[in-house]
Write a protein that holds these residues in place. Sequence first.
Motif, PDB file in Angstrom:
ATOM      1  N   GLN A  35       0.814  -1.207   0.000  1.00 21.42           N
ATOM      2  CA  GLN A  35       0.000   0.000   0.000  1.00 21.42           C
ATOM      3  C   GLN A  35       0.855   1.267   0.000  1.00 21.42           C
ATOM      4  OE1 GLN A  35      -2.988  -0.189  -0.659  1.00 21.42           O
ATOM      5  NE2 GLN A  35      -3.805  -2.128   0.088  1.00 21.42           N
ATOM      6  N   GLU A  36       2.092   1.184   0.509  1.00 22.42           N
ATOM      7  CA  GLU A  36       2.937   2.383   0.592  1.00 22.42           C
ATOM      8  C   GLU A  36       3.366   2.901  -0.768  1.00 22.42           C
ATOM      9  OE1 GLU A  36       5.563   0.156   3.331  1.00 22.42           O
ATOM     10  OE2 GLU A  36       5.736   2.072   4.359  1.00 22.42           O
ATOM     11  N   THR A  37       3.286   2.037  -1.788  1.00 17.45           N
ATOM     12  CA  THR A  37       3.691   2.454  -3.130  1.00 17.45           C
ATOM     13  C   THR A  37       2.520   2.456  -4.113  1.00 17.45           C
ATOM     14  OG1 THR A  37       4.287   0.191  -3.769  1.00 17.45           O
ATOM     15  CG2 THR A  37       6.025   1.567  -2.806  1.00 17.45           C
ATOM     16  N   SER A  38       1.327   2.107  -3.661  1.00 15.76           N
ATOM     17  CA  SER A  38       0.147   2.080  -4.523  1.00 15.76           C
ATOM     18  C   SER A  38      -0.011   3.432  -5.239  1.00 15.76           C
ATOM     19  CB  SER A  38      -1.089   1.802  -3.671  1.00 15.76           C
ATOM     20  OG  SER A  38      -2.264   1.893  -4.432  1.00 15.76           O
ATOM     21  N   PRO A  39      -0.328   3.412  -6.538  1.00 14.10           N
ATOM     22  CA  PRO A  39      -0.802   2.294  -7.359  1.00 14.10           C
ATOM     23  C   PRO A  39       0.314   1.470  -8.016  1.00 14.10           C
ATOM     24  CG  PRO A  39      -0.879   4.273  -8.666  1.00 14.10           C
ATOM     25  CD  PRO A  39      -0.402   4.691  -7.300  1.00 14.10           C
ATOM     26  N   PHE A  40       1.574   1.746  -7.666  1.00 13.10           N
ATOM     27  CA  PHE A  40       2.684   1.017  -8.290  1.00 13.10           C
ATOM     28  C   PHE A  40       2.922  -0.273  -7.521  1.00 13.10           C
ATOM     29  CE2 PHE A  40       3.376   5.635  -8.629  1.00 13.10           C
ATOM     30  CZ  PHE A  40       3.139   5.771  -9.975  1.00 13.10           C
ATOM     31  N   PHE A  41       2.751  -1.392  -8.209  1.00 11.33           N
ATOM     32  CA  PHE A  41       2.832  -2.690  -7.553  1.00 11.33           C
ATOM     33  C   PHE A  41       4.198  -3.342  -7.731  1.00 11.33           C
ATOM     34  CE2 PHE A  41       2.222  -7.323  -7.409  1.00 11.33           C
ATOM     35  CZ  PHE A  41       1.648  -7.456  -6.156  1.00 11.33           C
ATOM     36  N   LEU A  42       4.887  -3.004  -8.815  1.00  8.97           N
ATOM     37  CA  LEU A  42       6.192  -3.611  -9.092  1.00  8.97           C
ATOM     38  C   LEU A  42       7.078  -2.605  -9.807  1.00  8.97           C
ATOM     39  CD1 LEU A  42       7.133  -7.108 -10.375  1.00  8.97           C
ATOM     40  CD2 LEU A  42       7.720  -5.156 -11.823  1.00  8.97           C
ATOM     41  N   LEU A  43       8.362  -2.628  -9.447  1.00  4.84           N
ATOM     42  CA  LEU A  43       9.381  -1.881 -10.177  1.00  4.84           C
ATOM     43  C   LEU A  43      10.611  -2.769 -10.330  1.00  4.84           C
ATOM     44  CD1 LEU A  43      10.783   0.554 -11.466  1.00  4.84           C
ATOM     45  CD2 LEU A  43      11.314   1.385  -9.158  1.00  4.84           C
ATOM     46  N   ASP A  44      10.886  -3.180 -11.562  1.00  6.93           N
ATOM     47  CA  ASP A  44      12.097  -3.918 -11.919  1.00  6.93           C
ATOM     48  C   ASP A  44      12.991  -2.993 -12.725  1.00  6.93           C
ATOM     49  OD1 ASP A  44      11.644  -6.356 -10.710  1.00  6.93           O
ATOM     50  OD2 ASP A  44      10.885  -7.348 -12.512  1.00  6.93           O
ATOM     51  N   VAL A  51      16.465  21.200 -10.246  1.00  6.79           N
ATOM     52  CA  VAL A  51      15.051  21.322 -10.573  1.00  6.79           C
ATOM     53  C   VAL A  51      14.232  21.176  -9.302  1.00  6.79           C
ATOM     54  CG1 VAL A  51      14.776  18.841 -11.072  1.00  6.79           C
ATOM     55  CG2 VAL A  51      13.188  20.490 -12.084  1.00  6.79           C
ATOM     56  N   SER A  52      13.151  21.935  -9.220  1.00  8.79           N
ATOM     57  CA  SER A  52      12.225  21.861  -8.104  1.00  8.79           C
ATOM     58  C   SER A  52      10.820  21.743  -8.677  1.00  8.79           C
ATOM     59  CB  SER A  52      12.346  23.108  -7.228  1.00  8.79           C
ATOM     60  OG  SER A  52      11.477  23.025  -6.110  1.00  8.79           O
ATOM     61  N   PHE A  53      10.022  20.858  -8.100  1.00  9.75           N
ATOM     62  CA  PHE A  53       8.663  20.644  -8.610  1.00  9.75           C
ATOM     63  C   PHE A  53       7.766  20.178  -7.469  1.00  9.75           C
ATOM     64  CE2 PHE A  53      11.334  16.960  -9.226  1.00  9.75           C
ATOM     65  CZ  PHE A  53      10.577  15.899  -8.780  1.00  9.75           C
ATOM     66  N   ASP A  54       6.469  20.270  -7.694  1.00  9.85           N
ATOM     67  CA  ASP A  54       5.487  19.927  -6.664  1.00  9.85           C
ATOM     68  C   ASP A  54       4.616  18.765  -7.096  1.00  9.85           C
ATOM     69  OD1 ASP A  54       6.284  22.078  -5.009  1.00  9.85           O
ATOM     70  OD2 ASP A  54       5.012  23.464  -6.136  1.00  9.85           O
ATOM     71  N   LEU A  55       4.315  17.887  -6.143  1.00 11.39           N
ATOM     72  CA  LEU A  55       3.398  16.770  -6.328  1.00 11.39           C
ATOM     73  C   LEU A  55       2.476  16.715  -5.109  1.00 11.39           C
ATOM     74  CD1 LEU A  55       5.975  14.173  -7.678  1.00 11.39           C
ATOM     75  CD2 LEU A  55       4.022  15.075  -8.956  1.00 11.39           C
ATOM     76  N   PRO A  56       1.240  16.227  -5.265  1.00  9.88           N
ATOM     77  CA  PRO A  56       0.296  16.244  -4.144  1.00  9.88           C
ATOM     78  C   PRO A  56       0.825  15.509  -2.912  1.00  9.88           C
ATOM     79  CG  PRO A  56      -0.850  15.768  -6.193  1.00  9.88           C
ATOM     80  CD  PRO A  56       0.610  15.726  -6.510  1.00  9.88           C
ATOM     81  N   ALA A  57       0.581  16.092  -1.740  1.00  9.17           N
ATOM     82  CA  ALA A  57       1.061  15.504  -0.487  1.00  9.17           C
ATOM     83  C   ALA A  57       0.499  14.106  -0.261  1.00  9.17           C
ATOM     84  CB  ALA A  57       0.687  16.415   0.686  1.00  9.17           C
ATOM     85  N   GLY A  58      -0.742  13.871  -0.686  1.00  3.70           N
ATOM     86  CA  GLY A  58      -1.382  12.581  -0.442  1.00  3.70           C
ATOM     87  C   GLY A  58      -0.996  11.494  -1.410  1.00  3.70           C
ATOM     88  N   HIS A  59      -0.232  11.817  -2.458  1.00  7.23           N
ATOM     89  CA  HIS A  59       0.171  10.802  -3.423  1.00  7.23           C
ATOM     90  C   HIS A  59       1.422  10.068  -2.940  1.00  7.23           C
ATOM     91  CE1 HIS A  59      -2.027  12.432  -7.241  1.00  7.23           C
ATOM     92  NE2 HIS A  59      -2.818  12.386  -6.178  1.00  7.23           N
ATOM     93  N   ASN A  60       1.505   8.786  -3.271  1.00 12.35           N
ATOM     94  CA  ASN A  60       2.711   8.014  -2.984  1.00 12.35           C
ATOM     95  C   ASN A  60       3.764   8.361  -4.031  1.00 12.35           C
ATOM     96  OD1 ASN A  60       1.619   6.684  -0.751  1.00 12.35           O
ATOM     97  ND2 ASN A  60       0.791   5.019  -1.994  1.00 12.35           N
ATOM     98  N   THR A  61       4.923   8.798  -3.583  1.00 10.97           N
ATOM     99  CA  THR A  61       5.941   9.333  -4.481  1.00 10.97           C
ATOM    100  C   THR A  61       7.279   8.655  -4.244  1.00 10.97           C
ATOM    101  OG1 THR A  61       4.820  11.479  -4.539  1.00 10.97           O
ATOM    102  CG2 THR A  61       7.123  11.441  -5.226  1.00 10.97           C
ATOM    103  N   MET A  62       7.947   8.292  -5.354  1.00 11.17           N
ATOM    104  CA  MET A  62       9.217   7.575  -5.319  1.00 11.17           C
ATOM    105  C   MET A  62      10.206   8.183  -6.297  1.00 11.17           C
ATOM    106  SD  MET A  62       6.906   4.307  -5.426  1.00 11.17           S
ATOM    107  CE  MET A  62       5.549   5.453  -5.263  1.00 11.17           C
ATOM    108  N   LEU A  63      11.490   7.962  -6.047  1.00 11.88           N
ATOM    109  CA  LEU A  63      12.560   8.450  -6.911  1.00 11.88           C
ATOM    110  C   LEU A  63      13.611   7.358  -7.042  1.00 11.88           C
ATOM    111  CD1 LEU A  63      14.390  11.896  -6.546  1.00 11.88           C
ATOM    112  CD2 LEU A  63      15.696   9.770  -6.545  1.00 11.88           C
ATOM    113  N   LEU A  64      14.085   7.127  -8.269  1.00 10.16           N
ATOM    114  CA  LEU A  64      15.176   6.187  -8.521  1.00 10.16           C
ATOM    115  C   LEU A  64      16.253   6.906  -9.312  1.00 10.16           C
ATOM    116  CD1 LEU A  64      16.310   3.235  -8.444  1.00 10.16           C
ATOM    117  CD2 LEU A  64      15.171   2.885 -10.653  1.00 10.16           C
TER     118      LEU A  64
END
Length: 290
Positions: free
Chosen positions: A36-45, A196-209
Amino acid sequence: MSNKTIKLQFNDAQTHMVGDGFRVANYIPGPKNFSQETSPFFLLDYNAPHNFPPTKHRKGVGEHPHRGFETVTVVFDGHLEHRDSSGGGGTIGAGDVQWMTAASGVIHDEFQTQEFSETGGMQHMMQIWVNLPAKYKMSTPKYQSITDAQIAHHNIDDKGSFVRVIAGDFKGTKGAASTFTPVDMYDIRLVKDGEVSFDLPAGHNTMLLVTKGNVVVNGTSKATFKDFILFKNDGETITVKADEDSSVFIMSGEPLNEPIAAYGPFVMNTKEEIMQAIDDFNSGKFGSIK
């Protein structure tokens, strides 16, 4: 607006082969067993840059089914061919994205092209599984072939830093991908000292690779090649500065907040739906590749 806080950062995803053509490290669910912490992303390979020697044998993954989600394949280097039972397919090369909505069910295969196999070369790519909400899981499959030329660029500076907007919106630049729920995917390319600086909604699950180089996130946290960062659901702003020529991939989406039942290539909401998917596949309801 306040900065998003880093919840977790790691670089210990184990590498394994998928078929004989993809050497990947699994970050989601990965060593931290996210759900649930990464929803809606279920897999990252993530297939970090890997040189394949020449061969007459086309490497990849043979026919297999999917139901209940979407596969997103982002190619940085290399060439792949895709076919599926809904009639989708084609060749994707450097810079291209393949967005396949399995939904009610498809059978597909993925192989390196014959030319790439015979000449060999560098392969660098990733595959992301985007879970579908319950009301769309049994919708009609579809296929989006998004070429490099179709991906909108947002220039960051006059030195060569830019963002490729695959999905969502980056400061008014919209991505080409059609999504079922709010999803942002950015491929950020920064020259040395680019920021770079940008904004994304606080309630969205956000990841960086980090897919190349070394960066500093939000002014304090260093992240190196293959580092994965999961942000907390607080704040909106992310700032990335490059210590050298670098690339980072951003994934952010509205969490589905629905039960997850998964088994191999099927991602549904209940065990009963998984059993039905298996029965439907075994009885030929997913069709065939022609």
